[in-house]
Design a protein around this motif. Structure first.
Motif, PDB file in Angstrom:
ATOM      1  N   HIS A  40       0.828  -1.216   0.000  1.00  0.00           N
ATOM      2  CA  HIS A  40       0.000   0.000   0.000  1.00  0.00           C
ATOM      3  C   HIS A  40       0.856   1.258   0.000  1.00  0.00           C
ATOM      4  O   HIS A  40       0.601   2.204  -0.756  1.00  0.00           O
ATOM      5  CB  HIS A  40      -0.923  -0.017   1.221  1.00  0.00           C
ATOM      6  CG  HIS A  40      -1.659   1.268   1.443  1.00  0.00           C
ATOM      7  ND1 HIS A  40      -2.409   1.875   0.464  1.00  0.00           N
ATOM      8  CD2 HIS A  40      -1.751   2.074   2.549  1.00  0.00           C
ATOM      9  CE1 HIS A  40      -2.938   2.993   0.940  1.00  0.00           C
ATOM     10  NE2 HIS A  40      -2.551   3.136   2.185  1.00  0.00           N
TER      11      HIS A  40
ATOM     12  N   MET B 101       1.039   4.281  -2.854  1.00  0.00           N
ATOM     13  CA  MET B 101       0.818   5.704  -2.559  1.00  0.00           C
ATOM     14  C   MET B 101       1.989   6.550  -3.033  1.00  0.00           C
ATOM     15  O   MET B 101       1.809   7.630  -3.593  1.00  0.00           O
ATOM     16  CB  MET B 101       0.597   5.921  -1.061  1.00  0.00           C
ATOM     17  CG  MET B 101      -0.742   5.439  -0.545  1.00  0.00           C
ATOM     18  SD  MET B 101      -1.164   6.188   1.051  1.00  0.00           S
ATOM     19  CE  MET B 101       0.236   5.715   2.051  1.00  0.00           C
TER      20      MET B 101
ATOM     21  N   HIS C  33      -3.771   4.493  -6.064  1.00  0.00           N
ATOM     22  CA  HIS C  33      -4.752   4.251  -5.010  1.00  0.00           C
ATOM     23  C   HIS C  33      -4.875   2.752  -4.775  1.00  0.00           C
ATOM     24  O   HIS C  33      -4.862   1.962  -5.723  1.00  0.00           O
ATOM     25  CB  HIS C  33      -6.117   4.821  -5.392  1.00  0.00           C
ATOM     26  CG  HIS C  33      -6.103   6.291  -5.679  1.00  0.00           C
ATOM     27  ND1 HIS C  33      -5.963   7.245  -4.694  1.00  0.00           N
ATOM     28  CD2 HIS C  33      -6.191   6.965  -6.854  1.00  0.00           C
ATOM     29  CE1 HIS C  33      -5.980   8.449  -5.240  1.00  0.00           C
ATOM     30  NE2 HIS C  33      -6.108   8.312  -6.553  1.00  0.00           N
TER      31      HIS C  33
END
Length: 347
Positions: A91, A95, A100
């Motif tokens: 994640h 970013m 996303h």
């Protein structure tokens, strides 16, 4: 891991670090010799044939490669399909690239596998990348070939790149052998797999791993690395070759050690009233917290009242709420002591 790196690996580093030929900048994507060793390992391990120069890239540890990967394939606004709970770098790196994350919950009722059918159609059509990680950190879950077959079918349908984090593939127990997505028909067409020597050979601080898969995907990662880092120290790559080519009894002994530790902790937690299953792979135990506690609350209780460090599950994502993760990185005597302290707390 709390165990030392195998002696023959250390000796190879000491020998090759003295050679001035290894003191220059290395290749961005790795020594041909190391990549040939990786390709040979895949052939032995999975019967997968890889081009060392086109389908293998040396990494400064698999985390480095996973973190740099989105910079090659995720543009601002793009979507990555990210499991949760999960290793946070999937994640975070998405970013950093301006993308996303669409989170795929890993639920106990599904064997901690993502429900691909639950991904909304518009998200699936927009997604560029799907991350998968088996054997899994933090849950210890494993998958079989049929799961990879399903992932490959979805990837072909929606034109996803499959990023498989296989850092724990060699720490599997009691006859279970984790598959590689690259050995599944179609896997090499859609995927890239990340491996590490950190867990298998206790080489965490050495920073050596690799990525292997479809040539165009590996090439994209290599282009990013050529603009960001200067490659892995050649002496470390040569030591990595010694690990992969040397006597694998060190790995078997390591697995036996983790089995002993796993059984001590699992048996003790069961006696303390916890419903816990022994994992088939990894050195993690994923445990539901007692009723009335959040993950953070029970982790804090273990620390403050019993002097035990466990990781709250929600630190890996919202679906980790209600769980804690123990690591089998202490010897059996220390684990027995930990179990005794937990038993004195009650539930």
């Amino acid at each position: 891991p709390d165990q030392p790196t195998p002696a023959h690996v250390i000796e190879r580093l000491a020998e090759t670090a003295k050679d001035p030929a290894n003191h220059a900048y290395p290749s961005y994507t790795g020594m041909n010799a190391f990549r040939e060793t990786v390709a040979a390992w895949y052939n032995r391990r999975y019967k997968v044939a890889l081009s060392p120069t086109k389908q293998v890239c040396t990494l400064i540890g698999s985390k480095e490669g996973l973190a740099h990967f989105p910079l090659a394939f995720i543009n601002p606004g793009d979507v990555a399909l990210v499991p949760e709970p999960a290793y946070p770098v999937y994640h975070i790196a998405t970013m950093f690239a301006g993308g996303h994350s669409h989170f795929m919950p890993l639920l106990e009722k599904n064997g901690f596998l993502p429900d691909l059918e639950a991904i909304p159609r518009d998200v699936a059509e927009k997604a560029k990348v799907i991350y998968i990680n088996y054997p899994n950190n933090p849950t210890g879950a494993v998958c079989g070939p049929e799961f990879y077959e399903k992932v490959i079918a979805f990837a072909r349908r929606f034109n996803w790149i499959v990023v498989s984090d296989a850092a724990y593939s060699e720490l599997a127990y009691n006859g279970f052998t984790p598959p590689s997505i690259l050995e599944i028909p179609g896997g090499l067409d859609v995927g890239i797999e990340f491996h590490s020597l950190s867990k298998t050979y206790n080489m965490t601080g050495w920073r050596i791993g690799w990525a292997a898969g479809r040539a165009e995907i590996v090439e994209g990662l290599g282009k990013v690395k050529s603009n960001i880092d200067s490659g892995c120290f050649q002496a470390v790559q040569l030591a990595g070759m010694a690990a992969l080519e040397g006597n694998q009894a060190v790995v078997e002994n390591l697995k036996k050690m983790y089995i002993g530790r796993r059984d001590v902790l699992v048996d003790g937690l069961r006696r303390a009233g916890f419903d816990v299953q022994p994992p088939k792979a990894t050195f993690y135990i994923w445990v539901r917290v007692p009723n009335g506690f959040t993950s953070a609350e029970y982790s804090a209780r273990l620390m403050t009242e019993a002097g035990i460090v466990a990781t709250p599950g929600n630190g890996f994502g919202p679906s980790g709420e209600g769980y804690i993760r123990f690591a089998l990185t202490r010897n059996e005597d220390r684990l027995k002591e930990a179990v005794a302290r937990i038993q004195t707390l009650g539930k």
